[in-house]
Design an enzyme around this catalytic site. Structure first.
Site, PDB file in Angstrom:
ATOM      1  N   LYS A   1       0.871  -1.194   0.000  1.00 56.93           N
ATOM      2  CA  LYS A   1       0.000   0.000   0.000  1.00 56.93           C
ATOM      3  C   LYS A   1       0.898   1.231   0.000  1.00 56.93           C
ATOM      4  CE  LYS A   1      -4.269   1.467   2.265  1.00 56.93           C
ATOM      5  NZ  LYS A   1      -5.105   1.679   1.091  1.00 56.93           N
TER       6      LYS A   1
HETATM    7  C1  LIG Z   1      -6.492  -0.232  -4.182  1.00 54.92           C
HETATM    8  C2  LIG Z   1      -7.177  -0.847  -3.017  1.00 54.92           C
HETATM    9  N1  LIG Z   1      -7.657  -2.096  -3.133  1.00 54.92           N
HETATM   10  C3  LIG Z   1      -8.290  -2.690  -2.117  1.00 54.92           C
HETATM   11  C4  LIG Z   1      -8.500  -2.056  -0.912  1.00 54.92           C
HETATM   12  C5  LIG Z   1      -9.202  -2.752   0.197  1.00 54.92           C
HETATM   13  O1  LIG Z   1      -8.311  -3.118   1.218  1.00 54.92           O
HETATM   14  P1  LIG Z   1      -8.777  -3.187   2.726  1.00 54.92           P
HETATM   15  O2  LIG Z   1     -10.006  -4.014   2.753  1.00 54.92           O
HETATM   16  O3  LIG Z   1      -7.648  -3.842   3.441  1.00 54.92           O
HETATM   17  O4  LIG Z   1      -9.018  -1.802   3.180  1.00 54.92           O
HETATM   18  C6  LIG Z   1      -8.017  -0.750  -0.754  1.00 54.92           C
HETATM   19  C7  LIG Z   1      -8.194  -0.032   0.500  1.00 54.92           C
HETATM   20  O5  LIG Z   1      -7.306   0.041   1.308  1.00 54.92           O
HETATM   21  C8  LIG Z   1      -7.329  -0.138  -1.824  1.00 54.92           C
HETATM   22  O6  LIG Z   1      -6.856   1.103  -1.717  1.00 54.92           O
END
Ligand SMILES: Cc1ncc(COP(=O)(O)O)c(C=O)c1O
Length: 315
Positions: A159
């Site tokens: 991330k």
């Molecule tokens: C690009 C992306 N995909 C998926 C997610 C979903 O991840 P999570 O459920 O861990 O927040 C997020 C959010 O954080 C995201 O930014």
């Protein structure tokens, strides 16, 4: 929290008002997008007068993995980061939902694009966040003209702040064209994910979702939904390559994310998904999810860390 800037933040080892948690304009991460972050929701349970942080330990474990990919030194163990987060919130005592944002960033005041020989910093703050996607009755999506970043370009499993340029291009294109959200494809043309969400299809009573190899962020909400579907509804999940047109003919489609929670998709590329609103399986999963995040499902209480009565974090 009367003004967001009045809330407490944590920067490089010290708690301080958010208004004072500032970085220099020369900071490497500000110039080059070299930071890793998380978003963690805290849910206020009015009946119990308790604030629950949802799967905080899993978020910090993912942050540590992201740091490994971006050659950042994690600022502590997940357990230590749990404690700092709890302490920050206790200082302000919020009695409402919160959204917590930790960032590990390349902090050197230096010109030069690289990952090595650059210092690291850590900042933590929180904010208010309502519904991330306003349209909760069946949001309108389009397939983006922007392709999802590739693992050999900027690895989506980390991330990384810089990746969100890819997401922002897709999101703005979608919104300016009158849609609520964008769905990005991989360079091979398979479904990857939304600009800030993972995506699920319901086909013949099963969940289908793009596999980890499809340049997705390994969502924590995604993992929660897979578990809730299996254990509570007896519904399995297939993780595989997904074609764009499978979305058009799926019985239901929904997106998951910490910010987006479980958002039903009503329309993709101007074609109604199922009956166009929220489908029955999506509705059941949403109900279970919103009980789980407030620690109202005993089997999943370990996902919820109470801020005000326990300093022992759960996972
Ligand atoms: C690009 C992306 N995909 C998926 C997610 C979903 O991840 P999570 O459920 O861990 O927040 C997020 C959010 O954080 C995201 O930014």
């Amino acid at each position: 929290m009367s003004s967001p800037l009045a809330s407490t933040a944590y920067l490089n080892g010290k708690f301080m008002p958010l208004a004072e948690a500032n970085i220099n304009v020369m900071t490497h991460a500000f110039n080059y997008g070299t930071a890793c972050f998380e978003g963690i929701r805290g849910y206020w349970n009015e009946g119990r007068q308790q604030l629950y942080l949802f799967r905080m330990r899993d978020h910090y474990e993912r942050l540590v993995k992201s740091c490994r990919i971006l050659s950042l030194e994690p600022p502590g163990t997940p357990e230590e980061l749990n404690q700092i987060t709890i302490e920050m919130l206790r200082q302000d005592n919020p009695h409402h939902d919160v959204y917590v944002r930790p960032l590990v960033y390349k902090s050197s005041l230096a010109i030069g694009v690289r990952l090595h020989n650059v210092d690291d910093g850590f900042v933590l703050f929180y904010a208010l966040l309502g519904k991330y996607i306003d349209n909760q009755s069946g949001c309108r999506c389009c397939t983006s003209t922007y392709r999802r970043v590739d693992d050999n370009g900027i690895p989506a499993r980390a991330k990384i702040t810089g990746i969100y340029v890819n997401s922002a291009l897709a999101k703005s294109e979608a919104e300016l064209n009158g849609f609520d959200e964008a769905i990005m494809l991989t360079h091979e043309g398979h479904v990857s994910e939304g600009s800030g969400e993972n995506i699920f299809l319901i086909i013949d009573g099963q969940l289908v979702t793009p596999a980890p190899s499809e340049n997705i962020l390994m969502g924590i909400t995604r993992a929660s939904v897979i578990k809730l579907a299996r254990r509570e509804l007896g519904i399995g999940t297939i993780e595989r390559q997904v074609d764009r047109t499978e979305m058009y003919i799926a019985d239901e489609v929904f997106m998951t994310g910490t910010a987006a929670e479980i958002t039903p998709v009503g329309e993709i590329d101007r074609r109604a998904v199922g009956a166009g609103g929220i489908g029955p399986i999506t509705a059941k999963l949403q109900e279970l999810f919103f009980q789980a995040v407030k620690s109202e499902l005993p089997a999943y209480a370990h996902w919820c860390t109470p801020v005000y009565q326990s300093v022992t974090a759960s996972r």
